[in-house]
Design a protein around this motif. Sequence first.
Motif, PDB file in Angstrom:
ATOM      1  N   ALA A  82       0.831  -1.206   0.000  1.00  0.00           N
ATOM      2  CA  ALA A  82       0.000   0.000   0.000  1.00  0.00           C
ATOM      3  C   ALA A  82       0.867   1.258   0.000  1.00  0.00           C
ATOM      4  CB  ALA A  82      -0.940  -0.008   1.201  1.00  0.00           C
ATOM      5  N   SER A  83       1.944   1.240   0.780  1.00  0.00           N
ATOM      6  CA  SER A  83       2.848   2.393   0.832  1.00  0.00           C
ATOM      7  C   SER A  83       3.574   2.595  -0.494  1.00  0.00           C
ATOM      8  CB  SER A  83       3.872   2.215   1.953  1.00  0.00           C
ATOM      9  OG  SER A  83       3.238   2.242   3.198  1.00  0.00           O
ATOM     10  N   ILE A  84       4.000   1.512  -1.093  1.00  0.00           N
ATOM     11  CA  ILE A  84       4.679   1.597  -2.386  1.00  0.00           C
ATOM     12  C   ILE A  84       3.728   2.173  -3.436  1.00  0.00           C
ATOM     13  CG2 ILE A  84       5.655   0.235  -4.282  1.00  0.00           C
ATOM     14  CD1 ILE A  84       6.828  -1.637  -2.096  1.00  0.00           C
ATOM     15  N   SER A  85       2.496   1.693  -3.451  1.00  0.00           N
ATOM     16  CA  SER A  85       1.518   2.197  -4.418  1.00  0.00           C
ATOM     17  C   SER A  85       1.262   3.685  -4.223  1.00  0.00           C
ATOM     18  CB  SER A  85       0.204   1.419  -4.298  1.00  0.00           C
ATOM     19  OG  SER A  85       0.391   0.087  -4.707  1.00  0.00           O
ATOM     20  N   ALA A  86       1.132   4.106  -2.973  1.00  0.00           N
ATOM     21  CA  ALA A  86       0.895   5.524  -2.687  1.00  0.00           C
ATOM     22  C   ALA A  86       2.088   6.369  -3.123  1.00  0.00           C
ATOM     23  CB  ALA A  86       0.614   5.718  -1.206  1.00  0.00           C
ATOM     24  N   ALA A  87       3.296   5.894  -2.858  1.00  0.00           N
ATOM     25  CA  ALA A  87       4.497   6.641  -3.247  1.00  0.00           C
ATOM     26  C   ALA A  87       4.624   6.720  -4.765  1.00  0.00           C
ATOM     27  CB  ALA A  87       5.739   5.998  -2.637  1.00  0.00           C
ATOM     28  N   LEU A  88       4.276   5.645  -5.429  1.00  0.00           N
ATOM     29  CA  LEU A  88       4.322   5.607  -6.895  1.00  0.00           C
ATOM     30  C   LEU A  88       3.298   6.579  -7.483  1.00  0.00           C
ATOM     31  CD1 LEU A  88       5.659   4.121  -9.261  1.00  0.00           C
ATOM     32  CD2 LEU A  88       3.920   2.359  -9.031  1.00  0.00           C
TER      33      LEU A  88
END
Length: 76
Positions: free
Chosen positions: A43-49
């Motif tokens: 979820a964090s990776i998706s948000a950062a992307l």
Amino acid sequence: MFRGSECAASPLEELTGTFEPFNEQTLASLYASEQDYLEKLAASISAALEAGFILPPDADKLRKEAPEAYRSAVAR
């Protein structure tokens, strides 16, 4: 954890900060299991992307390395 310019040996270090891994107790308080860690990280990776903070190749690398990073951290 960023420590600021008083700990930096060079201007580049001042920008990059430092890294201190969580101890086992902290990891256990944040993540119920490896699966929980991986879901929260995804979820964090998706948000950062989506926000443009990381690029797709970096997101792929983080996702690929995440299981081993978790296992390494809890094995310490």
